[in-house]
Design an enzyme around this catalytic site. Structure first.
Site, PDB file in Angstrom:
ATOM      1  N   ARG A 109      -5.565   1.331 -13.237  1.00 20.38           N
ATOM      2  CA  ARG A 109      -4.197   1.514 -12.744  1.00 20.38           C
ATOM      3  C   ARG A 109      -3.528   0.190 -12.402  1.00 20.38           C
ATOM      4  NH1 ARG A 109      -4.555   4.945  -7.863  1.00 20.38           N
ATOM      5  NH2 ARG A 109      -4.799   6.699  -9.276  1.00 20.38           N
TER       6      ARG A 109
ATOM      7  N   HIS B 178     -15.673   2.588 -14.700  1.00 20.00           N
ATOM      8  CA  HIS B 178     -15.509   1.836 -13.459  1.00 20.00           C
ATOM      9  C   HIS B 178     -16.769   1.059 -13.110  1.00 20.00           C
ATOM     10  CE1 HIS B 178     -14.647   1.551  -8.980  1.00 20.00           C
ATOM     11  NE2 HIS B 178     -13.529   1.105  -9.521  1.00 20.00           N
TER      12      HIS B 178
ATOM     13  N   ASN C 177       0.825  -1.210   0.000  1.00 18.77           N
ATOM     14  CA  ASN C 177       0.000   0.000   0.000  1.00 18.77           C
ATOM     15  C   ASN C 177       0.857   1.258   0.000  1.00 18.77           C
ATOM     16  OD1 ASN C 177      -2.264  -1.607   0.077  1.00 18.77           O
ATOM     17  ND2 ASN C 177      -2.694  -1.265   2.237  1.00 18.77           N
TER      18      ASN C 177
END
Length: 723
Positions: free
Chosen positions: A435, A465, A79
């Site tokens: 991404r 999306h 992350n």
């Protein structure tokens, strides 16, 4: 009015939740000031780091299986990698440009890096002082060169000469050999040499780049390891034989290092004729973007760290000295190599969804009722079975689907290819700009196009999306549509790890809306008038603002007024200010936000009626549920969108209502009530924006455990039996 409390028809869930304590009581409406002052919003980037602190807590918890604790440690590192790759460039640029008036300043950058540095330091401290010793006690040891036996050193040397040395090319720096291009997040060594090279020159700095193809964690065979499971890190193997790479030179200072680079693909969609080709070209440059972070060993000398810092043009605060391998993410390989299921969560077997009879036609069952699926508690295989049936049904004429993140190895995509081969019309809306999944999506788009599928890439300037799958079937003299809408991706692997909701339906209004959205994405004409779905960037934000305002007005009128929303992030300022206003009008608001949340809760006189909680668990919380109650009016929506500005205004997103009373109550019980009860895994936001840890982390069931118990309990029962 459907109460926000467990129903009597759900005894398993109710029994589990009863251990968690009552739902938080609703506070009395706060007194309203005529013109309440604006509440200061929280910083987004600090909020992201705070979320990772909550994930890190799972690596610290002794009740979490040992290898899973290591996995959580690796997740935090992964992350943080993405945080720097996506969020840090603007900070670095502002600091290097000396910007003192913009959103990013030297002071804000220093505060952000101090938080990041502190989190990284705690990661390595936990690994070195707790996790590594605990793994060693279980017979799982990562040994350094000094800890290896003579037999182990011989094996490592053989491995180095056979597998590693042929792939390494040390580069001595001089005017003819400038500092090499170092790829994003790659392992490298910097060496300071003594003596002269073959030409009598004293060039002292050399760089060794380590190919990504080499495994970072290597298991030593039993003949050298004995009864234990012994592992070595690739960085340790190279370090032990670093001198072998420079014959005739004396090895002085050295350090491993790793640079993180800005990794957002910048493609001017208005100025390219083929987005797919442009993106594929851009992928080759992603690994060499702007430097945003440098990691070196804690033992790295000041001379070498200063040299690297200058090479990558980074401020000192972006240099991280770490007490261990510079890439903790790769320690995740140990989890699989260890082969110790007793140190992992018990395997979870998802249930077949409620409302569907296994082995019977899914399409036929959908003619009678909608089916709600709660993943990973219910199996994602149902979605594959739905598509598989459509592909092999000769009466199915058309299949349309959006593709955002499906993975490189996808049965779902193979089914779409099979549908084309069977002569069906297939339309795939492939989001090429998802991404870090761009390459996989480009490959799938090319594979589908090669067979004759209609592939479109959404709308220029927007990411698609929305998650939807539509099947059109000839039935009698007409056509009938069957649809699937989801809060999550069409990815079977993540469907076992993320919580998401999916709806299978043959509702004529919803499926007609879906068909209209597909036509809009293909033609880019004005969007159709939708009867059930709400579409971003056109209507979704405005509809949410209207719903929030209705609840606020109901509160002002003295009526029941309640908002409960569950999402991954809350950063859209328009929606945040609307929520604050509704709370000031007297509405009771609970926000279940997994990650970044810029709304400050519990500020006296400003957000007294708003509570924010974040739940971290075994599964990644990913459902998006929006509940509004204004007087007698109650609405519940599921969505692919978080409440972020990008989702509302720069993406194609969908939200849809759930009208079926039983399904709506089930969502309320499982996705809202359960999470408002959770005292084991829920962090609550304080008035200063920080988060208080769970009040009872070692007792009772969390929401996810309660749901696992409800949907199967097999894994839990096995675990109790082993104890």
């Amino acid at each position: 009015m459907l109460p926000l409390s467990p129903t009597k028809t759900e005894p398993a869930l109710e029994a589990s939740l009863s251990e968690l304590g009552p739902i938080p009581p609703e506070a009395a409406p706060a007194a309203l000031a005529p013109t309440p002052p604006a509440a200061p919003l929280l910083d987004r980037d600090h909020s992201i780091l705070a979320f990772n602190e909550r994930v890190f807590d799972w690596a610290r918890r002794p009740d979490v299986p040992l290898l899973e604790r290591l996995r959580y440690l690796c997740i935090v590192s992964s992350n943080l990698d993405e945080f720097f790759e996506v969020r840090a460039a603007a900070h670095i640029t502002a600091v290097t440009d000396g910007d003192t008036k913009g959103a990013y300043t030297q002071a804000s950058f220093e505060a952000l890096m101090a938080s990041a540095q502190g989190l990284v330091a705690r990661q390595y401290q936990l690994y070195n002082e707790a996790l590594a010793p605990a793994l060693a006690a279980e017979g799982l040891r990562i040994v350094s060169h000094g800890q290896r036996t003579a037999e182990q050193r011989r094996w490592v040397q053989e491995y180095f000469l056979r597998e590693v040395r042929p792939l390494l090319v040390p580069v001595g720096l001089d005017p003819a050999h400038p500092f090499p291009m170092v790829a994003n997040k790659s392992l490298n060594f910097i060496v300071r040499l003594k003596g002269s090279d073959a030409f009598g020159r004293s060039n002292e700095i050399a760089i060794v780049r380590v190919p990504r193809a080499l495994p970072r964690v290597i298991r030593i065979p039993a003949r050298a390891a004995g009864k234990e499971s012994i592992f070595v890190l690739l960085s340790s193997v190279i370090r032990a034989h670093l001198a072998d790479l420079f014959p005739g030179r004396e090895l002085g200072e050295f350090s491993q290092f790793r640079v993180t680079r800005h990794s957002e693909l910048a493609v001017d969609e208005e100025d390219v004729s083929n987005l797919r080709t442009a993106l594929r070209q851009g992928l080759t440059q992603r690994n060499y973007g702007q430097s945003v972070r440098l990691e070196v060993s804690a033992s790295c000398t000041r001379f070498l760290s200063d040299f690297l810092q200058a090479q990558f043009s980074l401020p000192a605060q972006a240099v991280f000295r770490v007490h261990g391998p510079v890439n903790l993410v790769r320690l995740g390989q140990l989890v699989d190599l260890a082969e110790r299921p007793s140190l992992l969560f018990p395997a979870w077997r998802a249930a077949w969804p409620q409302g569907l009879v296994q082995g019977h036609s899914i399409l036929a069952q959908l003619r009678s009722n909608d089916v709600l699926m709660h993943h990973p508690f219910e199996s994602f295989d149902t979605v594959l079975a739905f598509l598989r049936e459509a592909v092999h049904d000769p009466d199915v004429l058309v299949i349309k689907q959006t593709i955002y993140r499906t993975g490189a190895d996808s049965e779902l995509m193979e089914l779409l290819r099979e549908a084309v081969r069977r002569g069906k019309e297939v339309m795939a809306v492939v989001e090429l700009k998802a991404r870090f999944d761009e390459e996989a999506n480009i490959n799938w788009a090319e594979a589908l196009e090669a067979l004759g599928a209609q592939v479109v890439y959404g709308v220029v300037g927007l990411k698609t999306h929305a998650k939807m799958l539509l099947v059109t079937r000839r039935e009698g003299k007409g056509l009938r549509r069957y649809g699937h809408l989801s809060t999550g991706n069409y990815n079977p692997r993540t469907a076992r790890l993320y919580t998401d909701l999916g709806l299978l339906t043959s509702n004529e209004d919803i499926t007609a809306d879906m068909d209209g959205v597909f036509s809009h994405l293909a033609s880019q004409n004005r969007p159709p008038k939708l009867r059930q779905l709400m579409l971003a960037p056109f209507y979704l934000q405005q509809r949410m603002l209207e719903k929030i305002a209705q609840v606020g007005e109901a509160a002002q009128a003295g009526q029941y007024a309640r908002i409960v929303v569950k999402m991954n992030a809350l950063t859209d300022e328009a929606l945040i200010h609307a929520l604050i206003r509704a709370g000031q009008q007297g509405a009771q608001i609970d926000l279940i936000v997994r990650g970044a949340c810029m709304l400050p809760a519990q500020l006296p006189g400003l957000t007294d009626n708003i509570r924010v909680r974040s739940i971290i668990g075994r599964f990644l919380e990913h459902t998006r549920v929006f509940y509004f109650a204004a007087g007698e009016q109650e609405n519940l929506y599921l969505s692919s969108a978080d409440w972020m500005n990008r989702n509302m205004l720069r993406r194609v997103e969908l939200a849809w209502p759930v009208h079926d009373r039983a399904l709506r109550q089930r969502i309320i019980d499982e996705c809202l009530v359960a999470y408002l009860h959770d005292e084991r895994n829920a962090w609550t936001q304080r008035s200063d924006g920080s988060y208080a840890p769970p009040p009872r982390p070692s007792v009772g069931n969390g929401a996810q455990t309660a749901l696992m118990s409800r949907y199967g309990g097999g894994a839990l029962a096995k675990r109790k039996k082993r104890k």
